[in-house]
Design a protein around this motif. Structure first.
Motif, mmCIF file in Angstrom:
data_model
loop_
_atom_site.group_PDB
_atom_site.id
_atom_site.type_symbol
_atom_site.label_atom_id
_atom_site.label_comp_id
_atom_site.label_asym_id
_atom_site.label_seq_id
_atom_site.Cartn_x
_atom_site.Cartn_y
_atom_site.Cartn_z
ATOM 1 N N GLU A 116 1.880 3.154 -3.332
ATOM 2 C CA GLU A 116 1.064 3.787 -3.899
ATOM 3 C C GLU A 116 1.238 5.484 -3.581
ATOM 4 O O GLU A 116 0.801 6.387 -4.457
ATOM 5 N N LYS A 117 2.007 5.784 -2.896
ATOM 6 C CA LYS A 117 2.368 7.164 -2.252
ATOM 7 C C LYS A 117 3.480 7.759 -3.376
ATOM 8 O O LYS A 117 4.413 7.004 -3.585
ATOM 9 N N ARG A 143 9.101 2.708 -1.714
ATOM 10 C CA ARG A 143 8.575 3.833 -2.381
ATOM 11 C C ARG A 143 9.568 4.421 -3.512
ATOM 12 O O ARG A 143 9.185 4.773 -4.709
ATOM 13 N N LYS A 156 0.871 -1.361 -0.183
ATOM 14 C CA LYS A 156 -0.178 -0.004 -0.023
ATOM 15 C C LYS A 156 0.788 1.123 -0.006
ATOM 16 O O LYS A 156 0.429 2.296 -0.558
ATOM 17 N N ALA A 157 2.130 1.020 0.680
ATOM 18 C CA ALA A 157 2.794 2.579 0.812
ATOM 19 C C ALA A 157 3.437 2.702 -0.797
ATOM 20 O O ALA A 157 3.722 3.911 -0.733
ATOM 21 N N THR A 187 9.357 3.655 3.051
ATOM 22 C CA THR A 187 9.802 4.740 2.314
ATOM 23 C C THR A 187 10.834 4.380 1.291
ATOM 24 O O THR A 187 10.846 4.931 0.275
#
Length: 482
Positions: free
Chosen positions: A252-253, A467, A249-250, A464
């Motif tokens: 998606e940022k 990502r 889910k992270a 992070t």
């Protein structure tokens, strides 16, 4: 229609009836049978267990059950992790014939999530090496260039994914043994924060450094597997109770606004020009995506290699003292006394690199030298960790090269241990500091050899880090016109 061999693609393909877990397992075993003779990534296959798991997944589909996260995904396991009933040699003659009666926690978690465990993967003996040439069962070759090393110590794990023998694999990283092979083979390799993934069932090399992590083709697949592996384990007192982020889910940022640290110490002498250019192009791409570039300093980096090779060898000396010919594995014959049996077993069972590291570690721990070497190394380790903590006050991730050179040729460094150790120059500092890291493909040399970029994150901030890794992967895909 060709199946998308990512975790999502396999899971949806199995669920929708476009393939079955059984046919996927058979397909991957077929690939291993036809091509692994020249690569040597697998040491043992676990076909009975794998096919039983595949049949279980197919039964779930037939009943309409909800499928787990890794349903039907073919996975390989580095041979330093216990897998019930399968050999666990750690790439060493001293453990030849040993079959543990239990699963490592990481292995059990994968299978509980639906993974199909294909077998055990080749590695440097007791995970000691940077080229996978130290295995007692022969070197692994890089699938991207068969005259080159795949990196080490998890060379078999990286090669199996790069060659398409497995969709994901487990490796271990003590001083770079996931990240460096990932860079050399052109796949994604994740070093989780120390304590994020259980070490129960891992044959120890250096207990304060060893970590278990995944190899995959994509960042999203790595996030999925890490999510399965992560979490506290009552069987490992060093595993962390901290909550586990939703890594997928992270992703998606956006990365817009993230601060990227560029350490001057990682761009000095000895860095291959093609690697330097690829890393600089990657940084330019992240800047275009909205990341803020910030110079940082990690001033004690120059001490990382000697610090690592004191601490790691000292812990190896202690951990490997248990292999004595009494409880499991090899026992030397024709010894007339217990002491002679110990010596003969260890002399016959351990390879030259393992013996070298045991001797170095024993010396560093010996009376009169403990304070000068081991204690001093632990003090410098603290300084290295503080370097990262200070840098992470200014930035969200730190980015630099993963390796100083592309994959080197088989045999090129085997007679020069110092040159081999220096191949870890960009990887050992993160290991000593306990932070997380990932190697992501970021280009190729003019000869077609993969280049990896290293992204390092704060303790327990894999989300992070991943990502940013996805942003690099997206940038690479765009550059290739995909």
């Amino acid at each position: 229609m060709q199946l998308d061999l990512t975790i999502d693609g396999i899971r949806s393909g199995v669920r929708e009836g476009r393939t079955t877990a059984t046919s996927l397992a058979e397909q991957h075993y077929g690939q291993i049978a036809s091509r692994d003779g020249e690569i040597n990534s697998f040491l043992a296959l676990s076909q009975q267990r794998a096919m039983a798991q595949a049949a279980k997944i197919d039964g779930m589909v037939a009943r309409g059950d909800e499928l787990p996260a890794l349903a039907g995904v073919p996975v390989g396991i580095k041979d330093v992790l216990a897998m019930r009933g399968s050999p666990a040699t750690a790439g060493s003659l001293i453990l030849k014939g040993y079959r543990p009666p239990y699963d490592a926690t990481a292995v059990a978690k994968l299978e509980a999530a639906g993974a199909v465990l294909l077998g055990k993967l080749n590695c440097d003996e007791f995970a000691m090496g940077s080229s996978n040439e130290n295995s007692a069962y022969g070197p692994v070759k890089n699938p991207r260039a068969l005259d080159r090393v795949p990196g080490g110590s998890s060379g078999g794990s990286a090669a199996a994914v790069a060659a398409g023998f497995a969709v994901a694999s487990l490796g271990t990283d003590t001083g770079g043994s996931i990240r460096q092979p990932a860079a050399f083979c052109g796949v994604v390799g994740v070093l989780p924060t120390y304590g994020r993934v259980s070490r129960f069932g891992l044959i120890a090399f250096a207990s304060s450094l060893d970590r278990v992590g995944p190899f995959t083709h994509t960042v999203k697949d790595a996030a999925t597997v890490l999510g399965v592996l992560a979490g506290a384990d009552p069987l490992d007192a060093t595993s962390s109770e901290r909550p586990v982020d939703d890594y997928v889910k992270a992703l998606e940022k956006p990365v817009d606004g993230l601060r990227v640290g560029i350490p001057a110490e990682y761009f000095g002498e000895g860095l291959d020009p093609e690697i330097r250019a690829a890393i600089e192009a990657t940084l330019d791409g992240l800047k275009a995506a909205g990341c803020v570039m910030t110079p940082v300093s990690l001033p004690h980096t120059k001490y990382a290699i000697p610090t690592y090779y004191v601490i790691a060898t000292a812990e190896a000396s202690s951990n490997l003292s248990r292999f004595d010919g009494v409880r499991f594995g090899l026992r030397a014959t024709e010894a007339t006394t217990l002491s002679a049996m110990f010596k003969k077993t260890r002399d016959e069972g351990f390879g030259s690199e393992v013996k070298r590291r045991i001797l170095l570690g024993t010396y560093a721990l010996s009376a009169g030298y403990y304070d000068a070497y081991y204690k001093k190394a632990q003090q410098v380790r603290t300084l290295l960790t503080r370097d990262f903590l200070t840098a992470f006050e200014q930035v969200d991730v730190i980015i630099g090269p993963m390796t100083p050179t592309p994959a080197f040729k088989l045999g090129e460094k085997t007679d020069d241990p110092m040159a081999m150790y220096l191949a870890d120059i960009y990887s050992v500092a993160a290991s000593l500091a306990g932070i997380c890291g990932v190697s992501v493909p970021c280009g190729e040399t003019k000869d077609g050899l993969p280049i990896g970029v290293q992204i390092m994150g704060r303790h327990f901030d894999e989300a992070t880090m991943l990502r940013v890794a996805l942003a690099v992967e997206t940038q690479q895909a765009a550059a290739k016109g995909r």
